[in-house]
Design a protein around this motif. Structure first.
Motif, PDB file in Angstrom:
ATOM      1  N   UNK A  52     -50.433 -41.405  35.398  1.00  0.00           N
ATOM      2  CA  UNK A  52     -50.350 -40.057  35.252  1.00  0.00           C
ATOM      3  C   UNK A  52     -50.798 -39.521  33.973  1.00  0.00           C
ATOM      4  N   UNK A  53     -50.906 -40.607  32.994  1.00  0.00           N
ATOM      5  CA  UNK A  53     -51.373 -40.334  31.812  1.00  0.00           C
ATOM      6  C   UNK A  53     -53.185 -40.092  31.846  1.00  0.00           C
ATOM      7  N   UNK A  54     -53.530 -40.889  32.713  1.00  0.00           N
ATOM      8  CA  UNK A  54     -55.075 -40.939  32.852  1.00  0.00           C
ATOM      9  C   UNK A  54     -55.447 -39.506  33.533  1.00  0.00           C
ATOM     10  N   UNK A  55     -54.754 -38.971  34.425  1.00  0.00           N
ATOM     11  CA  UNK A  55     -55.157 -37.876  35.003  1.00  0.00           C
ATOM     12  C   UNK A  55     -54.975 -36.867  34.111  1.00  0.00           C
ATOM     13  N   UNK A  56     -53.926 -36.607  33.459  1.00  0.00           N
ATOM     14  CA  UNK A  56     -53.651 -35.708  32.545  1.00  0.00           C
ATOM     15  C   UNK A  56     -54.661 -35.566  31.443  1.00  0.00           C
ATOM     16  N   UNK A  57     -55.197 -36.816  30.986  1.00  0.00           N
ATOM     17  CA  UNK A  57     -56.583 -36.782  30.005  1.00  0.00           C
ATOM     18  C   UNK A  57     -57.605 -36.041  30.750  1.00  0.00           C
TER      19      UNK A  57
ATOM     20  N   UNK B 274     -57.697 -34.027  33.135  1.00  0.00           N
ATOM     21  CA  UNK B 274     -57.360 -32.306  33.133  1.00  0.00           C
ATOM     22  C   UNK B 274     -57.598 -31.946  31.787  1.00  0.00           C
ATOM     23  N   UNK B 275     -57.062 -32.302  30.759  1.00  0.00           N
ATOM     24  CA  UNK B 275     -57.281 -31.541  29.423  1.00  0.00           C
ATOM     25  C   UNK B 275     -58.625 -31.661  29.007  1.00  0.00           C
ATOM     26  N   UNK B 276     -59.519 -32.611  29.248  1.00  0.00           N
ATOM     27  CA  UNK B 276     -61.011 -32.624  28.936  1.00  0.00           C
ATOM     28  C   UNK B 276     -61.878 -32.065  29.857  1.00  0.00           C
ATOM     29  N   UNK B 277     -61.251 -31.639  30.917  1.00  0.00           N
ATOM     30  CA  UNK B 277     -62.121 -30.636  31.801  1.00  0.00           C
ATOM     31  C   UNK B 277     -62.837 -31.672  32.956  1.00  0.00           C
ATOM     32  N   UNK B 278     -62.576 -32.852  32.807  1.00  0.00           N
ATOM     33  CA  UNK B 278     -63.328 -33.922  33.772  1.00  0.00           C
ATOM     34  C   UNK B 278     -62.811 -33.680  35.506  1.00  0.00           C
ATOM     35  N   UNK B 279     -61.618 -33.038  35.531  1.00  0.00           N
ATOM     36  CA  UNK B 279     -61.274 -32.639  36.719  1.00  0.00           C
ATOM     37  C   UNK B 279     -60.345 -31.207  36.607  1.00  0.00           C
ATOM     38  N   UNK B 280     -60.409 -30.507  37.397  1.00  0.00           N
ATOM     39  CA  UNK B 280     -59.855 -29.089  37.479  1.00  0.00           C
ATOM     40  C   UNK B 280     -58.858 -29.102  38.662  1.00  0.00           C
ATOM     41  N   UNK B 281     -57.902 -28.325  38.556  1.00  0.00           N
ATOM     42  CA  UNK B 281     -56.959 -27.990  39.616  1.00  0.00           C
ATOM     43  C   UNK B 281     -57.378 -27.183  40.649  1.00  0.00           C
ATOM     44  N   UNK B 282     -57.162 -27.364  41.728  1.00  0.00           N
ATOM     45  CA  UNK B 282     -57.530 -26.613  42.752  1.00  0.00           C
ATOM     46  C   UNK B 282     -56.992 -25.102  42.466  1.00  0.00           C
ATOM     47  N   UNK B 283     -57.909 -24.138  43.090  1.00  0.00           N
ATOM     48  CA  UNK B 283     -57.470 -22.624  43.235  1.00  0.00           C
ATOM     49  C   UNK B 283     -55.938 -22.354  43.761  1.00  0.00           C
TER      50      UNK B 283
END
Length: 95
Positions: free
Chosen positions: A51-56, A58-67
């Protein structure tokens, strides 16, 4: 060994199962997926690290939440039409 009634129940459930052609799914760029994540129940440290990796990311813009499309309950018919159109992407939330 299964009883005859159990075989009948299994056959009945099998007959109600949705039918699909795997080749048609491939051609139309669709899939059927299922996940059993119950084995993570006792892996709190591992899940926390993931979860910490996914959060990082998301915060750095490497992944985005779907619409996410939000619609009021009064537009439930429009939400259904959007799903049926095949043009929806991401989640549709009814408020």
């Amino acid at each position: 060994m299964l009883s005859p009634m159990e075989w009948i129940r299994m056959a009945r459930k099998q007959s109600k199962m949705p039918k699909f052609d795997p080749m048609d799914l491939t051609v139309s760029n669709k899939s059927v997926l299922g996940f059993n994540l119950s084995f993570f129940a006792d892996e709190t440290e591992l899940v926390s690290d993931m979860f910490d990796q996914i959060l990082e990311w998301a915060e750095t813009g490497q992944i985005r939440c779907p619409k996410v499309v939000e619609m009021p309950m009064t537009q439930i018919a429009d939400a259904h039409d959007l799903i049926q159109s095949g043009k929806s992407v991401g989640k549709i939330v009814i408020d």
